[in-house]
Motif scaffolding. Structure first.
Motif, PDB file in Angstrom:
ATOM      1  N   ILE A 136      65.175 -43.722 -40.483  1.00 57.33           N
ATOM      2  CA  ILE A 136      66.358 -42.962 -40.907  1.00 57.33           C
ATOM      3  C   ILE A 136      66.707 -43.244 -42.367  1.00 57.33           C
ATOM      4  O   ILE A 136      66.950 -42.320 -43.149  1.00 57.33           O
ATOM      5  N   LEU A 137      66.734 -44.520 -42.761  1.00 55.93           N
ATOM      6  CA  LEU A 137      67.146 -44.888 -44.120  1.00 55.93           C
ATOM      7  C   LEU A 137      66.060 -44.631 -45.161  1.00 55.93           C
ATOM      8  O   LEU A 137      66.363 -44.419 -46.330  1.00 55.93           O
ATOM      9  N   LYS A 138      64.815 -44.705 -44.760  1.00 57.44           N
ATOM     10  CA  LYS A 138      63.666 -44.435 -45.624  1.00 57.44           C
ATOM     11  C   LYS A 138      63.680 -45.237 -46.928  1.00 57.44           C
ATOM     12  O   LYS A 138      63.645 -44.673 -48.026  1.00 57.44           O
ATOM     13  N   PRO A 139      63.705 -46.579 -46.833  1.00 57.11           N
ATOM     14  CA  PRO A 139      63.638 -47.369 -48.064  1.00 57.11           C
ATOM     15  C   PRO A 139      62.270 -47.189 -48.732  1.00 57.11           C
ATOM     16  O   PRO A 139      61.298 -46.808 -48.083  1.00 57.11           O
ATOM     17  N   MET A 161      54.743 -45.910 -42.085  1.00 60.82           N
ATOM     18  CA  MET A 161      55.290 -46.911 -42.996  1.00 60.82           C
ATOM     19  C   MET A 161      56.564 -47.531 -42.419  1.00 60.82           C
ATOM     20  O   MET A 161      56.781 -48.743 -42.543  1.00 60.82           O
ATOM     21  N   ALA A 162      57.407 -46.719 -41.776  1.00 62.61           N
ATOM     22  CA  ALA A 162      58.605 -47.269 -41.122  1.00 62.61           C
ATOM     23  C   ALA A 162      58.198 -48.262 -40.038  1.00 62.61           C
ATOM     24  O   ALA A 162      58.820 -49.317 -39.873  1.00 62.61           O
ATOM     25  N   GLY A 163      57.136 -47.944 -39.318  1.00 63.64           N
ATOM     26  CA  GLY A 163      56.617 -48.859 -38.309  1.00 63.64           C
ATOM     27  C   GLY A 163      56.090 -50.143 -38.924  1.00 63.64           C
ATOM     28  O   GLY A 163      56.303 -51.240 -38.387  1.00 63.64           O
ATOM     29  N   ALA A 164      55.406 -50.018 -40.061  1.00 64.38           N
ATOM     30  CA  ALA A 164      54.897 -51.209 -40.745  1.00 64.38           C
ATOM     31  C   ALA A 164      56.053 -52.105 -41.195  1.00 64.38           C
ATOM     32  O   ALA A 164      55.970 -53.335 -41.084  1.00 64.38           O
ATOM     33  N   TYR A 165      57.123 -51.502 -41.677  1.00 67.75           N
ATOM     34  CA  TYR A 165      58.302 -52.285 -42.073  1.00 67.75           C
ATOM     35  C   TYR A 165      58.903 -53.010 -40.869  1.00 67.75           C
ATOM     36  O   TYR A 165      59.279 -54.172 -40.964  1.00 67.75           O
TER      37      TYR A 165
END
Length: 177
Positions: A136-139, A161-165
């Protein structure tokens, strides 16, 4: 004020898919997460929950090797990219909120790569929350990927990438004293 609205051609507005759209092509069925993308509020959260449920049900039903789980993950990414591209084109929005195959595929990988432990459900719940927050935030660079990689590849990649984070935060949490 309303006069300017009259000039807009309704055919140019993005379509909101429904059950008929879902059934109109196999790509739509896949991209919309077999209907979870039509749920409100938060279709991405519903898609992520569907991924978690599918992972859990499959793990209980059959004992899959890691290689089989990886093969499923690769297949879902490949088929999901095709389905997201076709459905995004049909909707006129490459990353329409109803397209949730990206969450489904990415969260499958998160679950597959999570460390195993004595309380897997607790760790999976933490992963679920972290994944949704990052999605949601997409840093950076998630937002950058979403903007720079147009089409279905970008749709899938930003969720990976969100999953990797999420996995990185979990690993740091586990390993740091």
């Amino acid at each position: 004020m309303f006069d300017s609205m009259a000039a807009i051609d309704p055919r140019q507005l993005p379509r909101r898919p429904g059950a008929a759209f879902l059934r109109s092509h196999p790509a739509h069925l896949i991209a919309l997460g077999f209907g979870t993308g039509l749920l409100r509020p938060g279709p991405g959260t519903w898609g992520t929950a569907a991924s978690w449920l599918a992972f859990a049900v499959l793990a209980r039903a059959v004992e899959l090797s890691v290689a089989a789980q990886v093969a499923i993950g690769v297949a879902v990414l490949a088929v999901g990219t095709w389905a997201a591209g076709r459905t995004g084109s049909a909707l006129g929005r490459p990353d329409a909120s109803e397209i949730v195959i990206d969450e489904i595929a990415a969260f499958w990988w998160v679950l597959l790569l999570l460390p195993t432990g004595d309380r897997p459900w607790a760790l999976q719940a933490v992963a679920f929350v972290l994944f949704r927050v990052f999605d949601i935030l997409k840093p950076a660079p998630i937002g950058w990927i979403e903007r720079r990689w147009p089409g279905a590849v970008g749709v899938m990649a930003d969720d990976l990438m969100a999953g990797a984070y999420a996995l990185l935060v979990i690993e740091l949490w586990i390993r740091l004293p």
